[in-house]
Design a protein around this motif. Structure first.
Motif, PDB file in Angstrom:
ATOM      1  N   VAL A 160    -108.366 -42.369  -8.906  1.00  0.00           N
ATOM      2  CA  VAL A 160    -107.815 -43.893  -8.458  1.00  0.00           C
ATOM      3  C   VAL A 160    -108.782 -44.379  -7.471  1.00  0.00           C
ATOM      4  O   VAL A 160    -109.051 -43.512  -6.499  1.00  0.00           O
ATOM      5  N   THR A 161    -109.222 -45.496  -7.869  1.00  0.00           N
ATOM      6  CA  THR A 161    -110.484 -46.093  -6.671  1.00  0.00           C
ATOM      7  C   THR A 161    -109.978 -47.299  -6.489  1.00  0.00           C
ATOM      8  O   THR A 161    -109.107 -48.090  -6.911  1.00  0.00           O
ATOM      9  N   ASN A 162    -110.797 -48.132  -5.502  1.00  0.00           N
ATOM     10  CA  ASN A 162    -110.592 -49.318  -4.903  1.00  0.00           C
ATOM     11  C   ASN A 162    -110.740 -50.248  -6.107  1.00  0.00           C
ATOM     12  O   ASN A 162    -110.052 -51.287  -6.536  1.00  0.00           O
ATOM     13  N   HIS A 163    -111.706 -50.106  -6.921  1.00  0.00           N
ATOM     14  CA  HIS A 163    -112.068 -50.825  -8.151  1.00  0.00           C
ATOM     15  C   HIS A 163    -112.708 -50.149  -9.076  1.00  0.00           C
ATOM     16  O   HIS A 163    -113.045 -49.133  -8.978  1.00  0.00           O
ATOM     17  N   HIS A 164    -112.733 -50.444 -10.384  1.00  0.00           N
ATOM     18  CA  HIS A 164    -113.377 -49.764 -11.511  1.00  0.00           C
ATOM     19  C   HIS A 164    -114.959 -49.604 -11.277  1.00  0.00           C
ATOM     20  O   HIS A 164    -115.718 -50.509 -11.552  1.00  0.00           O
ATOM     21  N   VAL A 165    -115.274 -48.496 -10.709  1.00  0.00           N
ATOM     22  CA  VAL A 165    -116.758 -48.203 -10.544  1.00  0.00           C
ATOM     23  C   VAL A 165    -117.314 -46.818 -10.950  1.00  0.00           C
ATOM     24  O   VAL A 165    -118.251 -46.520 -10.888  1.00  0.00           O
ATOM     25  N   PHE A 166    -116.190 -45.639 -11.165  1.00  0.00           N
ATOM     26  CA  PHE A 166    -116.619 -44.390 -11.663  1.00  0.00           C
ATOM     27  C   PHE A 166    -116.560 -44.163 -13.206  1.00  0.00           C
ATOM     28  O   PHE A 166    -116.363 -42.858 -13.228  1.00  0.00           O
ATOM     29  N   GLY A 167    -116.388 -45.196 -14.077  1.00  0.00           N
ATOM     30  CA  GLY A 167    -116.284 -44.785 -15.148  1.00  0.00           C
ATOM     31  C   GLY A 167    -117.349 -43.960 -15.868  1.00  0.00           C
ATOM     32  O   GLY A 167    -117.091 -43.064 -16.838  1.00  0.00           O
ATOM     33  N   TYR A 168    -118.655 -44.204 -15.529  1.00  0.00           N
ATOM     34  CA  TYR A 168    -119.608 -43.612 -16.097  1.00  0.00           C
ATOM     35  C   TYR A 168    -119.662 -41.852 -15.577  1.00  0.00           C
ATOM     36  O   TYR A 168    -119.986 -40.892 -16.318  1.00  0.00           O
TER      37      TYR A 168
END
Length: 333
Positions: free
Chosen positions: A222-230
């Motif tokens: 769970v992150t602040n915004h979508h940034v770790f999809g890769y």
């Protein structure tokens, strides 16, 4: 490629006074000859220095993550200018008039693309229209879609969280530098790229070993915004959700967004929220307060490098720090 907008060298005129008429029997003072000679030498010296500076190849890079990668590839073969300062947000940082001018004078502009640099795209596009060579790196590394939330139909620009895609980016950048930047040594660029790619391969192996310590049932982010999809795709994580259900920090979550995420967190048994270290974690704290669940806030360096000595001054240092934080946060949460 030679920039068609680069102005030609300035020419300084040496104004000559009327010739000195010496009086027979009288000598002309030495300084009368010395001053014009010194002026000529000075003008030639300034002109030579300016010419060397104008002739030095220029590569301009938008984000500091790409800037670090590009500098490792280019080395001393060209001047590399990075527009984004440490700790800045790539979605919202702006540039000055001199920085905009540096884009127009560049031999090559390297930018992330896919909409990441929202306030810098216009100057980059203007430079490209004027004939400056540009490289949108994210578009050439097999980009992913977000797959959920309001950005579901949008390609994700945050490719650097996957080091294997960064290895692809190294090849792209090296190729464009050799092709577009006149005067660089192609063999030197090739050696630099190979050496840096070896370091990235070593990083990838180390990250895999570290993440293998996390039980599969705890590999949920769970992150602040979508940034770790890769990163999730490469190393087998599941994205539970983001506090800001978007690929940009400029969006804001609604009350229903927070409620939906809180329900997903509770259902998945997640106890850690990863917030960008360069941004306040207020939204993540609001989530914990509004949902009534106990979550740990773990800072990550997700979108910007730091200054030297602050934990993520280079891409390799940033990825190692994030891997350690994710592993510790999910192993104990």
């Amino acid at each position: 490629m030679t920039n068609p907008h680069r102005s030609g060298p300035r020419r300084s005129a040496l104004h000559r006074s009327a010739p000195h008429r010496s009086t027979p029997g009288r000598s002309v003072p030495a300084r009368s000859y010395l001053l014009p000679v010194l002026c000529v030498l000075l003008l030639l010296g300034v002109s030579g220095c300016a010419g060397q500076d104008r002739g030095r190849p220029r590569v301009v890079v938008t984000t500091n993550i790409l800037g670090d990668i590009t500098r490792n590839i280019v080395g001393d073969e060209a001047e590399v200018t990075v527009l984004m300062r440490p700790h800045a947000d790539p979605h919202s940082f702006g540039i000055s008039a001199p920085q905009a001018a540096s884009i127009e004078r560049a031999d090559l502009v390297v930018y992330n693309g896919l909409g990441l640099e929202e306030n810098v795209l216009r100057p980059v596009e203007a430079a490209r229209a004027a004939g400056v060579a540009t490289l949108a790196v994210a578009e050439g590394v097999d980009p992913l879609g977000y797959g959920s939330g309001e950005s579901a139909d949008t390609l994700d620009p945050h490719f650097w969280t996957d080091p294997e895609r960064v290895a692809k980016a190294v090849d792209l950048i090296a190729g464009q530098v050799v092709e577009q930047v006149a005067g660089v040594d192609a063999a030197a660029i090739g050696r630099n790229a190979a050496e840096y790619s070896a370091k990235i391969d070593e990083l990838t192996g180390w990250m895999r070993e570290e993440f293998d310590r996390i039980p599969p049932e705890k590999r949920r982010l769970v992150t602040n915004h979508h940034v770790f999809g890769y990163l999730a795709q490469r190393f087998g994580f599941r994205i539970v959700g983001a506090v800001i259900p978007s690929g940009t920090t400029l969006a804001s979550p609604s009350a229903s967004d927070l409620k939906s995420l809180a329900d997903a967190i509770e259902k998945a048994g997640v106890r850690a929220v990863f917030a960008d270290a360069s941004q306040p974690d207020r939204l993540a704290q609001v989530l914990g307060r509004e949902s009534g669940i106990d979550v740990e806030i773990v800072p990550l360096f997700s979108e910007s490098l730091t200054a030297e000595g602050e934990g993520a001054a280079t891409y390799l240092e940033m990825m190692r720090a994030n891997t350690a934080s994710i592993t510790a946060g999910l192993s104990t949460a």
